[in-house]
Design a protein around this motif. Structure first.
Motif, PDB file in Angstrom:
ATOM      1  N   TYR A   1      16.182   4.602   8.956  1.00 15.08           N
ATOM      2  CA  TYR A   1      14.791   4.583   9.400  1.00 15.08           C
ATOM      3  C   TYR A   1      13.886   5.470   8.534  1.00 15.08           C
ATOM      4  N   GLU A   2      14.436   6.020   7.438  1.00 17.26           N
ATOM      5  CA  GLU A   2      13.682   6.982   6.650  1.00 17.26           C
ATOM      6  C   GLU A   2      12.368   6.409   6.133  1.00 17.26           C
ATOM      7  N   LYS A   3      12.402   5.266   5.480  1.00 16.74           N
ATOM      8  CA  LYS A   3      11.169   4.722   4.892  1.00 16.74           C
ATOM      9  C   LYS A   3      10.171   4.286   5.969  1.00 16.74           C
ATOM     10  N   TRP A   4      10.690   3.820   7.093  1.00 17.96           N
ATOM     11  CA  TRP A   4       9.803   3.372   8.168  1.00 17.96           C
ATOM     12  C   TRP A   4       9.133   4.570   8.841  1.00 17.96           C
ATOM     13  N   ASN A   5       9.838   5.671   8.977  1.00 19.82           N
ATOM     14  CA  ASN A   5       9.241   6.875   9.545  1.00 19.82           C
ATOM     15  C   ASN A   5       8.128   7.417   8.651  1.00 19.82           C
ATOM     16  N   LYS A   6       8.324   7.332   7.325  1.00 18.48           N
ATOM     17  CA  LYS A   6       7.279   7.765   6.387  1.00 18.48           C
ATOM     18  C   LYS A   6       6.036   6.896   6.533  1.00 18.48           C
ATOM     19  N   ALA A   7       6.233   5.590   6.670  1.00 16.69           N
ATOM     20  CA  ALA A   7       5.099   4.671   6.819  1.00 16.69           C
ATOM     21  C   ALA A   7       4.352   4.946   8.118  1.00 16.69           C
ATOM     22  N   LEU A   8       5.090   5.254   9.185  1.00 16.36           N
ATOM     23  CA  LEU A   8       4.459   5.537  10.474  1.00 16.36           C
ATOM     24  C   LEU A   8       3.615   6.800  10.388  1.00 16.36           C
ATOM     25  N   ALA A   9       4.167   7.841   9.767  1.00 16.63           N
ATOM     26  CA  ALA A   9       3.430   9.099   9.632  1.00 16.63           C
ATOM     27  C   ALA A   9       2.115   8.878   8.881  1.00 16.63           C
ATOM     28  N   LYS A  10       2.157   8.073   7.835  1.00 15.75           N
ATOM     29  CA  LYS A  10       0.974   7.828   7.015  1.00 15.75           C
ATOM     30  C   LYS A  10      -0.052   6.948   7.729  1.00 15.75           C
ATOM     31  N   ASP A  11       0.405   5.832   8.310  1.00 17.86           N
ATOM     32  CA  ASP A  11      -0.523   4.834   8.853  1.00 17.86           C
ATOM     33  C   ASP A  11      -1.052   5.175  10.241  1.00 17.86           C
ATOM     34  N   TYR A  12      -0.276   5.918  11.041  1.00 19.39           N
ATOM     35  CA  TYR A  12      -0.699   6.190  12.413  1.00 19.39           C
ATOM     36  C   TYR A  12      -1.082   7.641  12.659  1.00 19.39           C
ATOM     37  N   LEU A  13      -0.581   8.553  11.814  1.00 19.78           N
ATOM     38  CA  LEU A  13      -0.897   9.973  12.001  1.00 19.78           C
ATOM     39  C   LEU A  13      -1.650  10.563  10.814  1.00 19.78           C
ATOM     40  N   ASN A  14      -1.858   9.740   9.776  1.00 18.95           N
ATOM     41  CA  ASN A  14      -2.599  10.187   8.586  1.00 18.95           C
ATOM     42  C   ASN A  14      -2.026  11.472   8.001  1.00 18.95           C
TER      43      ASN A  14
END
Length: 480
Positions: free
Chosen positions: A289-302
């Motif tokens: 889930y590493e790459k997906w967690n990075k995408a979530l941090a960027k897109d939803y938490l900026n």
């Protein structure tokens, strides 16, 4: 603008505690223009505090077929509840952890239906979702399945589960993106379930949740239960998992063994602090889930920083044959016996109270009242005693289904035999009382016969004197 906040979990992120907090502080929320309405209808195994369950709840007919009409009926009632609350408050809160996983299945179209309703009735929808590091979610989720005991996941072994997870959505990003296609990313509020990252006044899950929905966290808010649903780990989880394979579909029995398993967790040795993932297993599991967690941090938490603290808890990897298993097994079965003993003592008190109260009532009755009510009193007493016998028998039968408890429950059985003897004494007292009542009844009947005979004799005597007077009047002579 009026806002509907939909709190969707994820599972094992203190959702139950948040729901209880909202229920307990309903009046304070109301003062700030928020409502947390409770469902007036229920679903199997679902508490009414889970007021958002109607959005995704399943219902079935007796033949096992999905009851689509009933589901639609409760959906309409749920929306009507929201509309009614919006007449009094600008903000309505719904919460149910099952919405998260249901959004990944056949129930997903409910999001479109909800957004259509929001457009028609002029309110906006905001989604609050808590996420936790995936390995800790795996631990807690399986623990919850084992604790509940009634579902198909309650007997899964840990090693099997962590290698092939079942029915759990660990890829948060993909599901959030799916929901965002309907609701818009801007309407999804993502919070991190980490005690070190909680926001708000007190940096607790409660202050964090209130900040997420725009409520001022004041000193008026009450917190009765900070951790309403503690997880089982290691030995306590494994013991209960095995017991689940033989448990009957009886809520009382499941509650008894679950509480005993919780004792194992609450009173275990401080050194009994195993971890469920080895370092190699942890790296492999979280790597998915590493790459997906990075995408979530960027897109939803900026944010560019990692979504979670990736430091693994140090400790020995748990295995079923660890050195504390024997100790925890003894503690578990001891808890079962102790709880059964307490239950039997409660039944003894109820039987004594029942017996005394009925005897006192009978002593106060007059003969006439006793004759009229005796049968009813005896029938009620017999039914109550029979019910107590069945409760005791059920408790003993349930203990017999757990082989390991048999050797430790001999004292309980002896005491239950004593109770059985007391029940026999109660029935003997019943028989004696019934005989006395029957004898008194027969005496009353005899007295009634005697009274009627006296009345007839008096009537005959009275008739004889009237005839004598009439004869004397006609003939001037006395009748012989």
């Amino acid at each position: 603008m009026r806002t509907l906040y939909v709190h969707i979990g994820t599972p094992k992120t203190a959702t139950t505690s948040i729901q209880m907090f909202c229920v307990e502080n309903q009046e304070i929320l109301n003062e700030q223009g928020y409502s947390y309405p409770l469902l007036e209808f229920t679903y199997p195994h679902v508490a009414n505090r889970r007021n958002g369950h109607f959005l995704v709840g399943w219902l079935y007919k007796l033949n096992g077929e999905e009851d689509v009409e009933k589901e639609q009926e409760l959906w309409d009632e749920g929306l009507a509840m929201i509309h009614k609350e919006f007449e009094k408050y600008d903000n309505v809160i719904l919460s149910d952890e099952n919405i998260w996983h249901a959004s990944n299945g056949r129930k997903f179209p409910f999001w479109s239906k909800l957004m259509e309703d929001a457009k028609e009735y002029d309110y906006q929808v905001k989604i609050v979702v808590y996420i936790r590091r995936q390995d800790t979610l795996a631990n807690s989720w399986l623990s919850q399945q084992v604790k509940e005991g009634w579902n198909t996941n309650s007997t899964i072994k840990w090693d099997s589960f962590q290698q092939k997870t079942r029915k759990v959505v660990f890829n948060y990003y993909l599901l959030l993106e799916k929901i965002a296609e309907v609701t818009g990313r801007e309407n999804i509020i993502v919070r991190i379930f980490d005690r070190g990252k909680f926001k708000g006044k007190d940096h607790t899950i409660f202050s964090d949740f209130l900040e997420a929905i725009g409520v001022d966290y004041t000193d008026e808010f009450k917190i009765t239960e900070e951790e309403a649903n503690r997880s089982l780990t290691g030995n306590s989880q494994e013991i209960l998992r095995i017991i689940n394979t033989i448990l009957p579909d009886d809520v009382n029995v499941r509650t008894l063994v679950r509480e005993s398993a919780q004792d194992c967790e609450n009173y275990k040795d401080p050194q009994n602090n195993f971890v469920m993932f080895s370092e190699e297993e942890f790296n492999k599991f979280m790597g998915r889930y590493e790459k997906w967690n990075k995408a979530l941090a960027k897109d939803y938490l900026n944010q560019e920083e990692p979504l979670f603290n990736m430091k693994r808890k140090e400790g020995e990897r748990w295995t079923p044959n660890n050195r504390f298993m024997y100790e925890d097994m003894v503690r578990f079965f001891g808890g079962v016996v102790i709880r059964q003993q307490r239950h039997i003592e409660e039944l003894e008190k109820e039987i004594t109270t029942l017996k005394d109260s009925h005897l006192e009532t009978i002593e106060r009755l007059s003969d006439k009242e006793l004759d009229e009510t005796a049968k009813n009193v005896l029938q009620v007493l017999a039914e109550q005693v029979t019910k107590q016998q069945k409760d005791i028998q059920r408790a003993l039968e349930n203990s017999d289904k757990i082989d390991a408890v048999k050797d430790r429950s001999q004292e309980v059985k002896v005491q239950s035999l004593t109770i059985g003897n007391e029940l026999i004494d109660v029935r003997q007292d019943q028989d004696k009382l019934e005989k006395v009542m029957k004898k008194d009844y027969e005496n009353l009947k005899e007295r009634d016969k005697e009274l009627k005979a006296m009345i007839r004799e008096l009537e005959q005597t009275s008739l004889w004197f009237r005839l004598r007077r009439k004869w004397r009047h006609l003939t001037g002579k006395d009748a012989q």
